[in-house]
Design a protein around this motif. Sequence first.
Motif: not given
Length: 457
Positions: A180-195, A232-239
């Motif tokens: 209703s607000a004419s927003v198009g994209v939801i930027a969802l706050s996200w943590y990896p599984p289990g976090m 870090d770089d490794r976990s970001m790539y994985s996620n």
Amino acid sequence: MARFHRRTCIILLLFILFICSMMMALKTLRPDRAGFGDPFGLGLLPELQQRTTFLENKHSPLTAANGDSVTHTNNLHSIALNSVKTSMASVRKLEEELPSPNYNFHVFYYSWFGNPQYDGKYIHWNHPLVPHWDSKIANNYPKGRHNPPDDIASSFYPELGTYSSKDPSVIEAHMQQMRSASVGVIALSWYPPGMADENGEPGEDLVPVILNNAHKYNLKVTFHIEPYKDRDDRSMYSNVKYIVDKYGGHPAFYRHKTSTGRTLPMFYVYDSYVTIPEIWANLLTVSGSQSIRNTPYDGLFIALLVEEKHKHEIHRSGFDGIYTYFATNGFSYGSSHHNWPSLKAFCDSSNLMFIPSVGPGYIDTNIRPWNNHNTRNRVNGKYYETAFSAALLVRSEIISITSFNEWHEGTQIEKAIPKKTGQVTYLDYKPHKPTMYLELTRKWSEKYSKEKEQWLM
């Protein structure tokens, strides 16, 4: 005698053929699977088929007599037709009322709230009071936790009450409000599984539900990656790989078309500055040891800028753009509106996206009681409109909104209502309606679309 029997057989055979012909003729007038005008044709509409099956099963003991059966069929016919009319009318009405989604308006969304009905306890509504880092100052302010439902960790009170983010009706209401607000994209706050954050619970199982509901309203979902433990770089790539592999095929998964014609997923990276540029460069530059570039998991990575020096670090890290997040004009270099023109110029010269973050106001004193100097009064919507005006002035391709429902910091555009308890009088949007900030967002979304047409001329 033989001739008589032969004649009798011929007459009987002709009679049987006549009866069969009549039955076939009647059958063609009443096909087994009729069209829309017939209750037996409702298999074309699965939802109505379920309702019809339920009604048939419910009433079957009463349909033994032929007359009752005819009455039942007529009633089913009437119910089914009324259901079709009602369903179609409600869909048409909803489509007429809701504006088109603007995929250049991104709103930060939090699915971390819980209540006893859905989660067995309150989550985040009972957020503790955060002590000041200076013990001398901290001693001057109260300590402890909030006690929902009357005492919550916010200066405003939601129209939906102390809801759970798992409640299907709440998710549905949120999607309707955002659309209703004419927003198009939801930027969802996200943590990896289990976090989760230190006051929350893991919420990865909600992502598919949010994607499905977003798709119903033609909304898209991007991921706002929080500063999880050991990022870090490794976990970001994985996620990132995990997100793209698991959700990349969903029709609500957001991809942005770049000026070079590539269509890539976008990731906001909160508190990116706490990781040194060299680590990010491993992931985000072509020559990096963990490079994600030119792989199936490549994307647009947007860093948070707080201080002015961060712009150079962001560029060196290999990020694709910057966002400012905080809804507090003057709180940081990045959140100060008067710095946006120079930030936009820097981004243009460095081939970076500049995504300013606008907000309706800021007040977090119900979780940080010592932080009243950073409160920004909403001024009946004027503060919000001033921020939008500043964002449009720099002609950013994307504008982010802080936030849909970060109730702790009072930046929400979600519906809020007046509420007074024995202990607290909550702020509200009066003299305006609970939908005020959704309506203002829609107004500026439409204004943005009109101005953007002029930019491109």
